[in-house]
Design a protein around this motif. Structure first.
Motif, PDB file in Angstrom:
ATOM      1  N   LEU A  10      -0.457  38.337   1.528  1.00 57.98           N
ATOM      2  CA  LEU A  10      -1.433  39.038   0.700  1.00 57.98           C
ATOM      3  C   LEU A  10      -2.204  38.058  -0.181  1.00 57.98           C
ATOM      4  O   LEU A  10      -3.429  38.185  -0.346  1.00 57.98           O
ATOM      5  N   TRP A  11      -1.502  37.067  -0.740  1.00 55.46           N
ATOM      6  CA  TRP A  11      -2.154  36.064  -1.596  1.00 55.46           C
ATOM      7  C   TRP A  11      -3.147  35.238  -0.787  1.00 55.46           C
ATOM      8  O   TRP A  11      -4.265  34.958  -1.244  1.00 55.46           O
ATOM      9  N   LYS A  12      -2.780  34.845   0.415  1.00 53.10           N
ATOM     10  CA  LYS A  12      -3.658  34.050   1.264  1.00 53.10           C
ATOM     11  C   LYS A  12      -4.951  34.816   1.571  1.00 53.10           C
ATOM     12  O   LYS A  12      -6.058  34.281   1.450  1.00 53.10           O
ATOM     13  N   ASP A  13      -4.806  36.089   1.946  1.00 56.87           N
ATOM     14  CA  ASP A  13      -5.981  36.913   2.243  1.00 56.87           C
ATOM     15  C   ASP A  13      -6.827  37.108   0.992  1.00 56.87           C
ATOM     16  O   ASP A  13      -8.058  37.018   1.031  1.00 56.87           O
ATOM     17  N   PRO A 125       3.547  46.042   8.377  1.00 56.41           N
ATOM     18  CA  PRO A 125       3.126  45.348   7.158  1.00 56.41           C
ATOM     19  C   PRO A 125       1.862  44.521   7.297  1.00 56.41           C
ATOM     20  O   PRO A 125       1.076  44.429   6.353  1.00 56.41           O
ATOM     21  N   ASP A 126       1.614  43.902   8.454  1.00 59.71           N
ATOM     22  CA  ASP A 126       0.469  43.002   8.552  1.00 59.71           C
ATOM     23  C   ASP A 126      -0.864  43.717   8.387  1.00 59.71           C
ATOM     24  O   ASP A 126      -1.879  43.084   8.082  1.00 59.71           O
ATOM     25  N   LEU A 127      -0.897  45.034   8.554  1.00 66.94           N
ATOM     26  CA  LEU A 127      -2.143  45.766   8.347  1.00 66.94           C
ATOM     27  C   LEU A 127      -2.531  45.818   6.874  1.00 66.94           C
ATOM     28  O   LEU A 127      -3.669  46.131   6.543  1.00 66.94           O
ATOM     29  N   ALA A 156     -16.197  48.619   2.654  1.00 62.95           N
ATOM     30  CA  ALA A 156     -16.707  47.278   2.942  1.00 62.95           C
ATOM     31  C   ALA A 156     -15.603  46.259   3.203  1.00 62.95           C
ATOM     32  O   ALA A 156     -15.760  45.375   4.053  1.00 62.95           O
ATOM     33  N   HIS A 157     -14.490  46.375   2.477  1.00 65.41           N
ATOM     34  CA  HIS A 157     -13.446  45.343   2.544  1.00 65.41           C
ATOM     35  C   HIS A 157     -12.200  45.775   3.313  1.00 65.41           C
ATOM     36  O   HIS A 157     -11.434  44.916   3.763  1.00 65.41           O
ATOM     37  N   GLY A 158     -11.970  47.074   3.421  1.00 63.70           N
ATOM     38  CA  GLY A 158     -10.767  47.522   4.104  1.00 63.70           C
ATOM     39  C   GLY A 158      -9.525  47.250   3.290  1.00 63.70           C
ATOM     40  O   GLY A 158      -9.474  47.550   2.090  1.00 63.70           O
ATOM     41  N   TYR A 159      -8.529  46.595   3.911  1.00 66.44           N
ATOM     42  CA  TYR A 159      -7.207  46.473   3.294  1.00 66.44           C
ATOM     43  C   TYR A 159      -6.903  45.055   2.857  1.00 66.44           C
ATOM     44  O   TYR A 159      -7.263  44.082   3.502  1.00 66.44           O
ATOM     45  N   GLY A 160      -6.236  44.945   1.739  1.00 67.99           N
ATOM     46  CA  GLY A 160      -5.905  43.686   1.097  1.00 67.99           C
ATOM     47  C   GLY A 160      -5.755  43.946  -0.391  1.00 67.99           C
ATOM     48  O   GLY A 160      -6.156  44.998  -0.893  1.00 67.99           O
ATOM     49  N   ALA A 161      -5.164  43.014  -1.107  1.00 74.91           N
ATOM     50  CA  ALA A 161      -4.982  43.174  -2.555  1.00 74.91           C
ATOM     51  C   ALA A 161      -6.307  42.975  -3.265  1.00 74.91           C
ATOM     52  O   ALA A 161      -6.929  41.920  -3.123  1.00 74.91           O
ATOM     53  N   ASN A 162      -6.743  43.972  -4.020  1.00 70.35           N
ATOM     54  CA  ASN A 162      -7.988  43.783  -4.773  1.00 70.35           C
ATOM     55  C   ASN A 162      -7.748  42.963  -6.030  1.00 70.35           C
ATOM     56  O   ASN A 162      -8.674  42.416  -6.609  1.00 70.35           O
TER      57      ASN A 162
END
Length: 265
Positions: A10-13, A125-127, A156-162
């Motif tokens: 998550l940090w890398k993304d 989890p990878d999603l 616009a961004h989909g999934y990941g830590a904002n």
């Protein structure tokens, strides 16, 4: 998958795609020991198989438990946070847009996005850090933003830590959120001033602040554009009557933290 691996991914993304400036902030605040991440936040739509409870499942499988719930009526958002029995693990704040409370136009755009991903295995989890799993046009993004900045961000961004969050409690050079804010402003960062630069007080046991979201390049189906991505947050927790630090969230604080990703007019 180990908890450490999930947060590393998550940090890398987050630092590569959503908030590149977070690496600089991290370096500015780094002291002798590794910075403690108080919590991360994830966003989604309350729609069929991609709602809050679905995003929570990978964390629950890793030992997390659902705690408090929060309602943000003016933004049509519902949220919960997840907490691990190990207090050194970051908390996870997950929110969802209550699509059915929004306009028919917004509902139609979201439905169009979701139809593109009906067969994805949402429990893996990878999603959580895969980014945007659908195609969306800039014109659709812009239309969503007129009604809900939150909806436009997810589209616009989909999934990941904002955002990730530095625990101010651990810092030695800075003992207050105000001191962190001043240092960051002197270093050229713009802070979210909605509801005041510092959200919360010692009386509610939680103080928070955040940078404004980085402007990041996004490839839309019809054009490329630069829009708000992720931001970095800073939180200081205060002891409860039992002496333990408060571990929950304050809805009034979170309501204004959401605005860290608003487009600047």
């Amino acid at each position: 998958m180990h908890i450490h691996d999930v947060f590393e991914a998550l940090w890398k993304d987050y630092t590569e795609r959503l908030c590149p400036s977070a690496s600089k902030v991290h370096a500015l605040l780094q002291e002798d020991s590794q910075l403690i991440n108080d919590h991360i936040a994830l966003r989604t739509f309350a729609y069929r198989d991609i709602g809050l409870d679905v995003l929570a499942q990978p964390f629950i499988q890793l030992g997390y438990q659902a705690e408090g719930e929060y309602h943000f009526e003016s933004k049509h958002l519902y949220a919960k946070y997840l907490r691990h029995p190990d207090p050194t693990r970051p908390k996870v704040f997950i929110s969802e847009l209550l699509v059915e409370e929004c306009s028919p136009a917004l509902q139609n755009i979201v439905a169009k996005l979701i139809r593109q991903i009906d067969d994805l295995p949402w429990s893996t989890p990878d999603l959580l850090w895969q980014g945007r799993p659908w195609d969306v046009t800039y014109s659709e993004y812009f239309e969503l933003a007129q009604e809900s900045e939150y909806a436009a961000w997810v589209a616009a961004h989909g999934y990941g830590a904002n955002h990730f969050t530095v625990s101010v409690n651990q810092l030695k050079r800075f003992t207050s959120v105000e001191a962190v804010n001043e240092y960051l402003k002197q270093s050229g960062f713009i802070l979210n001033e909605a509801g005041g630069v510092v959200k919360g007080t010692p009386q509610v046991l939680l103080e928070q602040s955040s940078t404004m979201a980085d402007d990041v390049a996004v490839i839309f189906a019809d054009m490329d554009a630069t829009i708000p991505g992720g931001f970095y947050e800073f939180a200081k927790r205060y002891p409860q009557q039992d002496g333990e630090l408060y571990q929950g969230f304050v809805a009034a604080n979170a309501d204004k933290i959401f605005e860290s990703t608003d487009r600047q007019q």
